[in-house]
Scaffold this motif. Sequence first.
Motif, PDB file in Angstrom:
ATOM      1  N   CYS A 190       0.849  -1.192   0.000  1.00  0.00           N
ATOM      2  CA  CYS A 190       0.000   0.000   0.000  1.00  0.00           C
ATOM      3  C   CYS A 190       0.889   1.248   0.000  1.00  0.00           C
ATOM      4  CB  CYS A 190      -1.023  -0.024   1.129  1.00  0.00           C
ATOM      5  SG  CYS A 190      -0.331  -0.299   2.749  1.00  0.00           S
ATOM      6  N   ILE A 191       1.986   1.177  -0.724  1.00  0.00           N
ATOM      7  CA  ILE A 191       2.852   2.345  -0.931  1.00  0.00           C
ATOM      8  C   ILE A 191       2.079   3.353  -1.782  1.00  0.00           C
ATOM      9  CG2 ILE A 191       4.985   3.123  -2.058  1.00  0.00           C
ATOM     10  CD1 ILE A 191       6.099   0.272  -1.484  1.00  0.00           C
ATOM     11  N   PRO A 192       2.054   4.624  -1.400  1.00  0.00           N
ATOM     12  CA  PRO A 192       1.292   5.592  -2.189  1.00  0.00           C
ATOM     13  C   PRO A 192       1.876   5.789  -3.592  1.00  0.00           C
ATOM     14  CG  PRO A 192       2.542   6.700  -0.469  1.00  0.00           C
ATOM     15  CD  PRO A 192       2.644   5.230  -0.205  1.00  0.00           C
ATOM     16  N   ARG A 193       1.062   6.385  -4.449  1.00  0.00           N
ATOM     17  CA  ARG A 193       1.432   6.551  -5.876  1.00  0.00           C
ATOM     18  C   ARG A 193       2.769   7.277  -6.028  1.00  0.00           C
ATOM     19  NH1 ARG A 193      -0.963  10.651  -9.844  1.00  0.00           N
ATOM     20  NH2 ARG A 193      -0.376   9.830 -11.906  1.00  0.00           N
ATOM     21  N   GLU A 194       3.000   8.282  -5.192  1.00  0.00           N
ATOM     22  CA  GLU A 194       4.277   9.007  -5.268  1.00  0.00           C
ATOM     23  C   GLU A 194       5.449   8.082  -4.949  1.00  0.00           C
ATOM     24  OE1 GLU A 194       1.568   9.918  -3.734  1.00  0.00           O
ATOM     25  OE2 GLU A 194       1.153  12.055  -3.976  1.00  0.00           O
ATOM     26  N   GLY A 195       5.235   7.187  -3.968  1.00  0.00           N
ATOM     27  CA  GLY A 195       6.289   6.238  -3.601  1.00  0.00           C
ATOM     28  C   GLY A 195       6.544   5.233  -4.713  1.00  0.00           C
ATOM     29  N   LEU A 196       5.459   4.799  -5.376  1.00  0.00           N
ATOM     30  CA  LEU A 196       5.637   3.875  -6.501  1.00  0.00           C
ATOM     31  C   LEU A 196       6.408   4.561  -7.628  1.00  0.00           C
ATOM     32  CD1 LEU A 196       2.118   2.151  -6.600  1.00  0.00           C
ATOM     33  CD2 LEU A 196       4.276   1.150  -5.806  1.00  0.00           C
ATOM     34  N   ALA A 197       6.167   5.868  -7.817  1.00  0.00           N
ATOM     35  CA  ALA A 197       6.920   6.606  -8.847  1.00  0.00           C
ATOM     36  C   ALA A 197       8.398   6.693  -8.469  1.00  0.00           C
ATOM     37  CB  ALA A 197       6.329   8.006  -9.027  1.00  0.00           C
ATOM     38  N   MET A 198       8.677   6.883  -7.183  1.00  0.00           N
ATOM     39  CA  MET A 198      10.079   6.919  -6.729  1.00  0.00           C
ATOM     40  C   MET A 198      10.777   5.607  -7.088  1.00  0.00           C
ATOM     41  SD  MET A 198       9.593   8.602  -2.957  1.00  0.00           S
ATOM     42  CE  MET A 198       8.931  10.246  -2.710  1.00  0.00           C
ATOM     43  N   ILE A 199      10.069   4.491  -6.870  1.00  0.00           N
ATOM     44  CA  ILE A 199      10.643   3.183  -7.210  1.00  0.00           C
ATOM     45  C   ILE A 199      10.817   3.061  -8.724  1.00  0.00           C
ATOM     46  CG2 ILE A 199      10.098   0.703  -7.306  1.00  0.00           C
ATOM     47  CD1 ILE A 199       8.731   1.085  -4.539  1.00  0.00           C
ATOM     48  N   TYR A 212      13.171  -1.462  13.934  1.00  0.00           N
ATOM     49  CA  TYR A 212      12.490  -0.252  13.472  1.00  0.00           C
ATOM     50  C   TYR A 212      11.918  -0.455  12.069  1.00  0.00           C
ATOM     51  CZ  TYR A 212      11.647   4.386  11.614  1.00  0.00           C
ATOM     52  OH  TYR A 212      11.050   5.466  11.023  1.00  0.00           O
ATOM     53  N   TYR A 213      12.753  -0.982  11.170  1.00  0.00           N
ATOM     54  CA  TYR A 213      12.292  -1.093   9.786  1.00  0.00           C
ATOM     55  C   TYR A 213      11.240  -2.187   9.600  1.00  0.00           C
ATOM     56  CZ  TYR A 213      15.383   2.598   8.444  1.00  0.00           C
ATOM     57  OH  TYR A 213      15.965   3.841   8.340  1.00  0.00           O
ATOM     58  N   MET A 214      11.233  -3.171  10.485  1.00  0.00           N
ATOM     59  CA  MET A 214      10.175  -4.185  10.393  1.00  0.00           C
ATOM     60  C   MET A 214       8.800  -3.568  10.649  1.00  0.00           C
ATOM     61  SD  MET A 214      11.271  -6.998   9.272  1.00  0.00           S
ATOM     62  CE  MET A 214       9.720  -7.880   9.482  1.00  0.00           C
ATOM     63  N   THR A 215       8.762  -2.539  11.490  1.00  0.00           N
ATOM     64  CA  THR A 215       7.454  -1.902  11.718  1.00  0.00           C
ATOM     65  C   THR A 215       6.961  -1.231  10.431  1.00  0.00           C
ATOM     66  OG1 THR A 215       8.412   0.188  12.491  1.00  0.00           O
ATOM     67  CG2 THR A 215       7.932  -1.471  14.168  1.00  0.00           C
ATOM     68  N   LEU A 216       7.897  -0.671   9.653  1.00  0.00           N
ATOM     69  CA  LEU A 216       7.496  -0.038   8.392  1.00  0.00           C
ATOM     70  C   LEU A 216       7.108  -1.096   7.351  1.00  0.00           C
ATOM     71  CD1 LEU A 216      10.136   2.842   7.953  1.00  0.00           C
ATOM     72  CD2 LEU A 216       8.149   2.712   9.458  1.00  0.00           C
ATOM     73  N   ILE A 217       7.895  -2.157   7.306  1.00  0.00           N
ATOM     74  CA  ILE A 217       7.591  -3.243   6.354  1.00  0.00           C
ATOM     75  C   ILE A 217       6.208  -3.819   6.667  1.00  0.00           C
ATOM     76  CG2 ILE A 217       8.244  -5.594   5.680  1.00  0.00           C
ATOM     77  CD1 ILE A 217      11.219  -4.690   6.183  1.00  0.00           C
ATOM     78  N   ASN A 218       5.949  -4.065   7.945  1.00  0.00           N
ATOM     79  CA  ASN A 218       4.661  -4.665   8.321  1.00  0.00           C
ATOM     80  C   ASN A 218       3.497  -3.724   8.051  1.00  0.00           C
ATOM     81  OD1 ASN A 218       5.804  -7.047   9.133  1.00  0.00           O
ATOM     82  ND2 ASN A 218       6.119  -6.364  11.245  1.00  0.00           N
ATOM     83  N   LYS A 219       3.784  -2.435   8.039  1.00  0.00           N
ATOM     84  CA  LYS A 219       2.720  -1.462   7.795  1.00  0.00           C
ATOM     85  C   LYS A 219       2.409  -1.322   6.301  1.00  0.00           C
ATOM     86  CE  LYS A 219       2.460   2.153  10.520  1.00  0.00           C
ATOM     87  NZ  LYS A 219       2.753   3.458  11.153  1.00  0.00           N
ATOM     88  N   PHE A 220       3.457  -1.307   5.464  1.00  0.00           N
ATOM     89  CA  PHE A 220       3.229  -0.968   4.052  1.00  0.00           C
ATOM     90  C   PHE A 220       3.372  -2.141   3.079  1.00  0.00           C
ATOM     91  CE2 PHE A 220       4.515   3.013   6.091  1.00  0.00           C
ATOM     92  CZ  PHE A 220       3.420   3.799   5.767  1.00  0.00           C
ATOM     93  N   CYS A 221       4.169  -3.131   3.418  1.00  0.00           N
ATOM     94  CA  CYS A 221       4.252  -4.297   2.523  1.00  0.00           C
ATOM     95  C   CYS A 221       4.503  -5.559   3.335  1.00  0.00           C
ATOM     96  CB  CYS A 221       5.275  -4.131   1.414  1.00  0.00           C
ATOM     97  SG  CYS A 221       6.847  -3.375   1.874  1.00  0.00           S
ATOM     98  N   PRO A 222       3.492  -5.953   4.112  1.00  0.00           N
ATOM     99  CA  PRO A 222       3.617  -7.173   4.903  1.00  0.00           C
ATOM    100  C   PRO A 222       3.797  -8.374   3.990  1.00  0.00           C
ATOM    101  CG  PRO A 222       1.340  -6.439   4.861  1.00  0.00           C
ATOM    102  CD  PRO A 222       2.133  -5.366   4.203  1.00  0.00           C
ATOM    103  N   GLY A 223       4.702  -9.253   4.355  1.00  0.00           N
ATOM    104  CA  GLY A 223       5.016 -10.379   3.489  1.00  0.00           C
ATOM    105  C   GLY A 223       4.101 -11.544   3.696  1.00  0.00           C
ATOM    106  N   PRO A 224       4.341 -12.646   3.007  1.00  0.00           N
ATOM    107  CA  PRO A 224       5.400 -12.787   2.014  1.00  0.00           C
ATOM    108  C   PRO A 224       5.015 -12.143   0.681  1.00  0.00           C
ATOM    109  CG  PRO A 224       4.195 -14.835   2.231  1.00  0.00           C
ATOM    110  CD  PRO A 224       3.618 -13.911   3.256  1.00  0.00           C
ATOM    111  N   ILE A 225       6.030 -11.756  -0.048  1.00  0.00           N
ATOM    112  CA  ILE A 225       5.849 -11.094  -1.341  1.00  0.00           C
ATOM    113  C   ILE A 225       6.273 -12.075  -2.445  1.00  0.00           C
ATOM    114  CG2 ILE A 225       6.671  -9.185  -2.801  1.00  0.00           C
ATOM    115  CD1 ILE A 225       5.243  -7.993  -0.501  1.00  0.00           C
ATOM    116  N   GLN A 226       5.517 -12.081  -3.526  1.00  0.00           N
ATOM    117  CA  GLN A 226       5.986 -12.866  -4.681  1.00  0.00           C
ATOM    118  C   GLN A 226       6.855 -11.966  -5.560  1.00  0.00           C
ATOM    119  OE1 GLN A 226       3.138 -14.697  -7.453  1.00  0.00           O
ATOM    120  NE2 GLN A 226       4.596 -16.389  -7.493  1.00  0.00           N
ATOM    121  N   TRP A 227       8.133 -12.307  -5.686  1.00  0.00           N
ATOM    122  CA  TRP A 227       9.094 -11.435  -6.380  1.00  0.00           C
ATOM    123  C   TRP A 227       9.136 -11.718  -7.861  1.00  0.00           C
ATOM    124  CZ3 TRP A 227      11.008  -7.457  -3.668  1.00  0.00           C
ATOM    125  CH2 TRP A 227      10.796  -7.532  -2.291  1.00  0.00           C
TER     126      TRP A 227
END
Length: 340
Positions: free
Chosen positions: A262-271, A325-340
């Motif tokens: 659930c990364i916002p559109r601006e964040g997806l553009a950054m990627i 610290y970063y696990m809290t961000l991962i769990n908030k915006f892209c909780p796994g598992p992710i299909q790569w």
Amino acid sequence: MAPSAISPPYTPLPPNGKSLDTISDSIDALNLLKLQISRNAFHNEPTPSSTPQELSRKTSFSVGSEFTTVSSFDAEKDKSQFRQYDTPETPQSVIDEYTTQHKSQTVAYNLLQRNKFHFNKSARPVMTVWEAMEKLDKLIDPSDPDTNEGQIIHLLQTAEAMRRDGKPQWMQLVGLIHDLGKLLFFYGSAGTWDVVGDTFPVGCAFSDANILPHTFTANPDFNDPIYSTENGIYEPGCGIENIIMSWGHDEYLYLVMKDQSCIPREGLAMIRYHSFYPWHSKGAYRQFMKKGDEVLLEAVQAFNPYDLYSKSDEAPPSADELKPYYMTLINKFCPGPIQW
Ligand SMILES: [Fe+2]
Ligand SMILES: [Fe+2]
């Protein structure tokens, strides 16, 4: 060349391919559910029945405008020392990397890789974001003259610089994951030239704003009667999100994250556009922007100093120390598992 003309050599599914697809679809459904739960906990809202893309756009609306475009961490840095690609000091390996990339990134190759991504899903691994970071740490980017560090240090340096500057959590998360698309190197790339390096559109003329632009003359599309014209297969004003970007880690990670975060559109553009230097830093290809794309350009430009100039920062605290610290961000915006 029409997609049908390239006859992509799909890897046939193994005998149990149907069951793998079923599992894959179940994982997708589970991830979507987790996203919705995560987002609702974050915004304290009732569960919507949204597609992942809609979810992303809504999240963008609510949190995407929080960032400022000013960076402070790089105030004292000598920026002339970065991205030196055409000097006697430029390593030959970097020049060779771009020579191969510019010769090989054609429309036909691009469509082939996209077909593989979309239709050979079961061949892609499933990992959490943190597992992906640890996997990527084994790669040193051969196209980058500014760092010889493993990738996990670069990711943490980028995110930590944003954190120090008070950028929002979703942007720190983007800093943390922005190069995870380099996992392509381990999963079916032809080399490193279709994973790393600056990006550019295919299907239209290669701009001289690209680095080492003379090396594009070896690309078969360079003399194509349509692809060699300024606008090629596109209309001016068609929208920057509607042009086909060269295949590499930016586009791959964007495709992964647009449906599984659930990364916002601006964040997806950054990627998606962080390596699109001819556009975000040289003013090229702007004829394809439509009204509203300025927001995306501004976001990518706000992201860029952290990606580029944090490389000369002191080594960050260890990954183990920063992980909670970063696990809290991962769990908030892209909780796994992710299909790569
Ligand atoms: Fe990158
Ligand atoms: Fe990077």
